[in-house]
Design an enzyme around this catalytic site. Structure first.
Site, short mmCIF file in Angstrom:
data_model
loop_
_atom_site.label_atom_id
_atom_site.label_comp_id
_atom_site.label_asym_id
_atom_site.label_seq_id
_atom_site.Cartn_x
_atom_site.Cartn_y
_atom_site.Cartn_z
N GLU A 54 9.27 -0.98 -1.57
CA GLU A 54 8.21 -1.99 -1.64
C GLU A 54 7.29 -1.70 -2.84
O GLU A 54 7.00 -0.54 -3.15
CB GLU A 54 7.41 -1.94 -0.33
CG GLU A 54 6.32 -2.97 -0.26
CD GLU A 54 5.57 -2.91 1.08
OE1 GLU A 54 6.11 -2.34 2.05
OE2 GLU A 54 4.45 -3.43 1.14
N GLU A 100 10.66 -0.09 6.91
CA GLU A 100 10.05 -0.21 5.59
C GLU A 100 9.77 1.19 5.06
O GLU A 100 8.72 1.45 4.48
CB GLU A 100 8.77 -1.04 5.64
CG GLU A 100 8.99 -2.42 6.24
CD GLU A 100 7.71 -3.23 6.32
OE1 GLU A 100 7.16 -3.53 5.26
OE2 GLU A 100 7.29 -3.55 7.44
N CYS A 144 4.21 -1.99 -3.00
CA CYS A 144 3.05 -1.23 -2.49
C CYS A 144 3.39 0.25 -2.31
O CYS A 144 2.48 1.09 -2.34
CB CYS A 144 2.59 -1.77 -1.14
SG CYS A 144 1.81 -3.37 -1.24
N HIS A 171 7.04 4.70 7.71
CA HIS A 171 6.65 3.59 6.83
C HIS A 171 6.00 4.16 5.56
O HIS A 171 5.02 4.88 5.64
CB HIS A 171 5.67 2.73 7.63
CG HIS A 171 5.23 1.48 6.97
ND1 HIS A 171 4.28 1.45 5.98
CD2 HIS A 171 5.60 0.19 7.17
CE1 HIS A 171 4.08 0.20 5.60
NE2 HIS A 171 4.88 -0.59 6.30
N CYS A 181 0.86 -8.36 1.01
CA CYS A 181 0.23 -7.08 0.64
C CYS A 181 0.46 -6.73 -0.83
O CYS A 181 -0.44 -6.22 -1.48
CB CYS A 181 0.75 -5.96 1.54
SG CYS A 181 2.52 -5.77 1.52
N CYS A 182 1.65 -7.02 -1.38
CA CYS A 182 1.97 -6.49 -2.71
C CYS A 182 1.20 -7.13 -3.87
O CYS A 182 0.64 -6.39 -4.69
CB CYS A 182 3.47 -6.56 -2.97
SG CYS A 182 4.48 -5.71 -1.74
N HIS A 192 -1.95 1.87 10.83
CA HIS A 192 -1.71 1.82 9.38
C HIS A 192 -2.88 2.49 8.69
O HIS A 192 -3.98 1.95 8.66
CB HIS A 192 -1.55 0.37 8.91
CG HIS A 192 -0.97 0.24 7.54
ND1 HIS A 192 -1.36 1.03 6.47
CD2 HIS A 192 -0.01 -0.59 7.05
CE1 HIS A 192 -0.66 0.67 5.39
NE2 HIS A 192 0.16 -0.29 5.71
N HIS A 220 -4.47 -4.05 12.96
CA HIS A 220 -4.89 -3.40 11.71
C HIS A 220 -6.40 -3.47 11.48
O HIS A 220 -6.84 -3.57 10.34
CB HIS A 220 -4.18 -4.08 10.53
CG HIS A 220 -2.73 -3.75 10.41
ND1 HIS A 220 -1.82 -3.99 11.40
CD2 HIS A 220 -2.03 -3.19 9.40
CE1 HIS A 220 -0.62 -3.61 11.01
NE2 HIS A 220 -0.71 -3.12 9.80
#
Ligand code: ZN
Length: 638
Positions: free
Chosen positions: A328, A312, A330, A260, A408-409, A187, A135
Site C-alpha cells: 500500500e 493488508e 501508505c 497490518h 487513506c493513500c 489502528h 478508529h
C-alpha cells in the site's frame, strides 16, 4: 541515554528537481483536487461526504453518516497537507478554507471534548466500545497531527485548542486508574501524534498518554477480548489474530514486524519516538530488531511493504510475491516515517537509504505524474488480464484511480510530499547531517550560530552535488554527508581540493573544520546502472534481476517492450545505457535482451524459439502514465 540524537530541520526550501516538482504538484493539483473530493465535487469519483458528515455531527444539517468509520481522518490529513504547503508558499485562499474547516471541526466537537462524526451521528452511547475495529483514536491522532502542523505553519491555535480538549477527554477515559479503560487503538496513529503534540506543548500528560497506549498494547488479559465480551460479541469470531494490530505481545517482547503494515509502521514510529523522549535504550533496541526484520526480510526492492491482501500486511520472512503484493502507498509512507525516527535515534545511513528507497519508489508510484490519479496498492508485476480474471488479484488496480471509497493513500501522499523539505537535514548542537540530496536552501541553528546551506544538484538523475556553506563568521562544526549504500566509489572535494581518503562513520562522510563563509563541498556519487539480485529465499525472484540507478528502481512496461513481459530475458553481460525517454521526459535504461516466442502448443518437448529484442526500463514510480498495460520490476536473467 541516547546521546547521538539529532533533530530534523524545517527551515528548508526545495528549489528545483524531482522532489520540488512533486511537492509543487501537491500544492497546485492534489490539495485543490482533494478539496473538491472532500466536497463531493469530483465527477466519476466515489463521493467522500467527509465534510458533510462533520456538518451533520455539528447539527447543521439532517442526514446519515456516510463512508468509513475513519472518514474524518481525510479532513485532518487535508488540513495537515495545507499546513505544510502554507509553510512553503503562503496562500490566503487556502488558509481561509482551512480556517473554515477548522471552524466546522470545532462545531462538530462535543461539549466534553469528544470528536468523531461516525459515533456522534450514529450512536453516541456506543463511543469507545470497539477500539479493535473502529478508529476513534486513529481519527484523533490525525486531528492532533494537523493541529500541530497548522499551528507551526500559521501560529493559529484554534485547532490546537480543539485537540487539547479532545486529548483531555481521552486522558479521562483511558489510563491505568480504576474507572478508566485500559484500552488502546486498533489502528495506531494517536501515539506518534501525542508525542508530536508533547514536543510542542511539553505537557507531560501528552507523553504519559502516548506511553500508556504503547506499553499497554498486547498485555493480558487482552483488552480487545474483554471489550468484545462486554459488547456481547464472541472474541473467537474475530477474523484476524491480534498480530493484525501488533497487539499479540507487549512491544518489548516483539521481534518481527507482523500484521497490518500501516498500523505496524505508525506504531514502530511512535515506539522510536518514545525511546528517544525517555532515553530508553531497551525500547531503542526493540526498534532496531523490528527495523532489521522489516527491511532485511520483508521489504520489496521498491520500499513497498505488505505481501498479502488478506491482512493488508506482512506474511512471513522472504515472502515477497510480485503480482499479488499489497504494498500500500501508505505502507511506504509509514516506512519513511519509521526510517526518519530511526535516524533521530541514531544517524546511520542505512536508515536514510531505506527512507530514500521508499520515497522515490513505493511512495512516488502512488501518484500519477499529473497528480490527479492514485494507486492504493503498488505491486511489482501487473498484468491487467490477471487483475480482471483472478480473485487473488482483485485488490490490484491495473490503473491509478481518481479517488477511492477508502481514501487513506492520496491525502497521505499529499501530507508527506508537502512536508518533504523537513526530511533533508537533521542536526545536533555541532553536527549537521545531510540525509537526502535535492536542490534546496536551508538554515540550521547550531550551538555556535546559524548555518545556511545551499545544495545544487539534479539528483536523483545526476551524480553531482554541490553544497555551499554560509556562516556569519568562522564556525566549527561537523558536516556529515550521507554516502548512499548503492554508491561504491564516491568522491568528494572541499573548496576544489580532492579529499582522500574519505573519513566515514555509519555511512556518513564526516567533515569537521572551522567553516568559513562560502566554503564549498562537491560530492560525486557515480550512478552506474546496477543490477540487483534478491536473496534466493525470495522464491519468486530466483533467476531474476532488477535494475536500479541511483535511488531509482526501474521497471519494464508493455508500452515500451510489447506484451508478455514474462518472456523477456536480460543477459548478465549485456551492456546497458541511459537514454532520455521522450514520452515521459525521464531517463530510461536501454539495452538488448532476448524474447522467447509463443509456441504453437501449450506443452512441447522442443525448446522455445527465441529472438533478440531491444529492451527499455523506465522509473518504477512513473509506470502507468501512458495507458494501461503490463509492468514488471524483476526480469528473467540469462
Ligand atoms: Zn493507504
Amino acid at each position: 541515554m541516547l546521546t547521538s540524537a539529532t533533530k530534523f530541520c524545517w527551515n528548508v526550501r526545495l528549489t528545483d528537481g524531482l522532489l520540488a516538482e512533486r511537492a509543487q504538484t501537491v500544492r497546485d493539483k492534489v490539495i485543490p483536487y482533494q478539496w473538491k473530493a472532500l466536497n463531493d465535487d469530483v465527477p466519476g469519483a466515489e463521493p467522500s461526504r467527509a465534510l458533510e458528515n462533520l456538518r451533520i455531527a455539528a447539527g447543521e444539517k439532517p442526514g446519515k453518516f456516510h463512508g468509513f468509520v475513519f472518514q474524518d481522518s481525510d479532513v485532518a490529513k487535508w488540513l495537515e497537507a495545507v499546513a505544510y504547503s502554507l509553510m512553503v508558499e503562503p496562500n490566503e485562499e487556502w488558509e481561509a478554507r482551512a480556517d473554515a474547516v477548522i471552524g466546522l471541526v470545532e462545531r462538530a466537537q462535543q461539549s466534553d471534548g469528544y470528536l468523531d462524526s461516525y459515533y456522534t451521528i450514529n450512536s453516541p452511547h456506543l463511543r469507545w466500545t470497539n477500539l479493535r475495529d473502529h478508529h476513534e483514536l486513529y481519527v484523533a491522532g490525525h486531528f492532533i497531527e494537523a493541529a500541530v502542523a497548522y499551528y507551526q505553519a500559521t501560529g493559529k491555535d484554534k485547532l490546537l485548542m480543539i485537540v487539547g480538549r479532545l486529548v483531555n477527554h481521552i486522558s479521562e477515559v483511558f489510563g491505568p486508574g480504576e474507572n478508566q479503560k485500559r484500552g488502546y487503538p486498533g489502528h495506531e496513529e494517536i501515539e506518534l501524534a501525542l508525542i508530536k503534540l508533547y514536543r510542542l506543548t511539553r505537557d507531560p500528560a501528552h507523553l504519559q498518554l502516548a506511553r500508556f497506549f504503547i506499553e499497554e498494547r498486547g498485555r493480558e488479559p487482552h483488552y480487545f477480548t474483554l471489550e468484545a465480551q462486554a459488547r456481547g460479541d464472541d472474541p473467537s469470531a474475530y477474523r484476524f489474530d491480534y498480530s493484525y494490530s501488533q497487539s499479540h505481545q507487549p512491544i518489548r517482547e516483539q521481534s518481527a514486524a507482523e500484521g497490518h503494515v500501516v498500523r505496524a509502521m505508525y506504531f514502530f514510529s511512535a515506539v522510536a519516538d518514545l525511546a528517544l523522549e525517555q532515553g530508553d535504550r531497551e525500547l531503542a533496541e526493540v526498534c532496531g530488531r523490528l527495523w532489521e526484520n522489516t527491511v532485511n526480510k520483508r521489504m520489496y526492492v521498491t520500499g513497498g511493504l505488505g505481501s498479502q491482501a488478506y491482512n493488508e500486511g506482512f506474511s512471513t520472512d522472504y515472502d515477497l510475491p510480485n503480482s499479488t503484493a499489497y504494498a500500500e502507498t501508505c505502507a511506504s509512507i509509514g516506512l519513511v516515517f519509521f526510517a526518519q525516527r530511526m535516524l533521530q535515534l541514531a544517524p546511520k545511513a542505512e536508515y536514510a537509504d531505506v527512507m530514500e528507497r521508499a520515497l522515490y519508489n513505493g511512495v512516488l508510484s502512488g501518484m500519477s505524474l499529473r497528480g490527479t490519479e492514485f494507486f492504493y496498492v503498488n505491486p511489482l508485476a501487473v498484468d491487467p488480464k490477471l487483475c480482471a480474471a483472478r480473485r487473488d488479484h482483485s485488490h490490484v488496480d491495473p490503473e491509478r484511480r481518481g479517488w477511492f471509497g477508502c481514501t487513506c493513500c492520496p491525502p497521505n501522499i499529499a501530507r508527506l510530499l508537502a512536508s518533504i523539505h523537513s526530511y533533508i537535514y537533521s542536526a545536533s548542537t555541532d553536527e549537521i547531517y545531510v540525509h537526502l540530496y535535492t536542490a534546496n536552501v536551508g538554515e540550521i541553528l547550531l550551538a555556535g550560530g546559524r548555518v545556511s546551506l545551499r545544495q545544487e544538484t539534479a539528483y536523483p538523475w545526476d551524480e553531482h552535488i554541490r553544497l555551499t556553506v554560509d556562516v556569519e563568521k568562522e564556525q566549527e562544526f561537523t558536516l556529515c554527508l550521507r554516502i548512499p549504500g548503492w554508491c561504491s566509489e564516491p568522491e568528494a572535494r572541499l573548496n576544489g581540493r580532492a579529499l582522500q581518503p574519505l573519513h566515514r562513520k555509519d555511512g556518513y562522510l564526516r567533515l569537521h573544520r572551522a567553516w568559513s563563509p562560502g566554503d564549498t563541498v562537491e560530492l560525486i556519487l557515480p550512478m552506474a546502472i546496477k543490477r540487483i539480485w534478491a536473496d534466493p529465499r525470495v522464491a519468486e525472484n530466483v533467476g531474476k534481476v532488477a535494475l536500479q540507478r541511483g535511488p531509482i528502481v526501474y521497471c519494464f512496461e508493455e508500452v515500451d517492450n510489447g506484451p508478455d513481459l514474462a518472456a523477456l530475458f536480460l543477459p548478465r553481460e549485456e551492456e546497458l545505457r541511459v537514454e532520455q525517454d521522450l514520452s515521459l521526459d525521464l531517463p530510461a535504461i536501454v539495452g538488448r535482451g532476448v524474447r522467447r516466442l509463443p509456441s504453437a502448443r501449450l506443452y512441447s518437448s522442443d525448446p522455445p524459439a527465441e529472438e533478440e529484442a531491444s529492451i527499455k526500463a523506465v522509473p518504477y514510480f512513473a509506470w502507468n502514465n501512458r495507458g494501461p498495460g503490463e509492468m514488471r520490476v524483476w526480469i528473467n536473467e540469462l
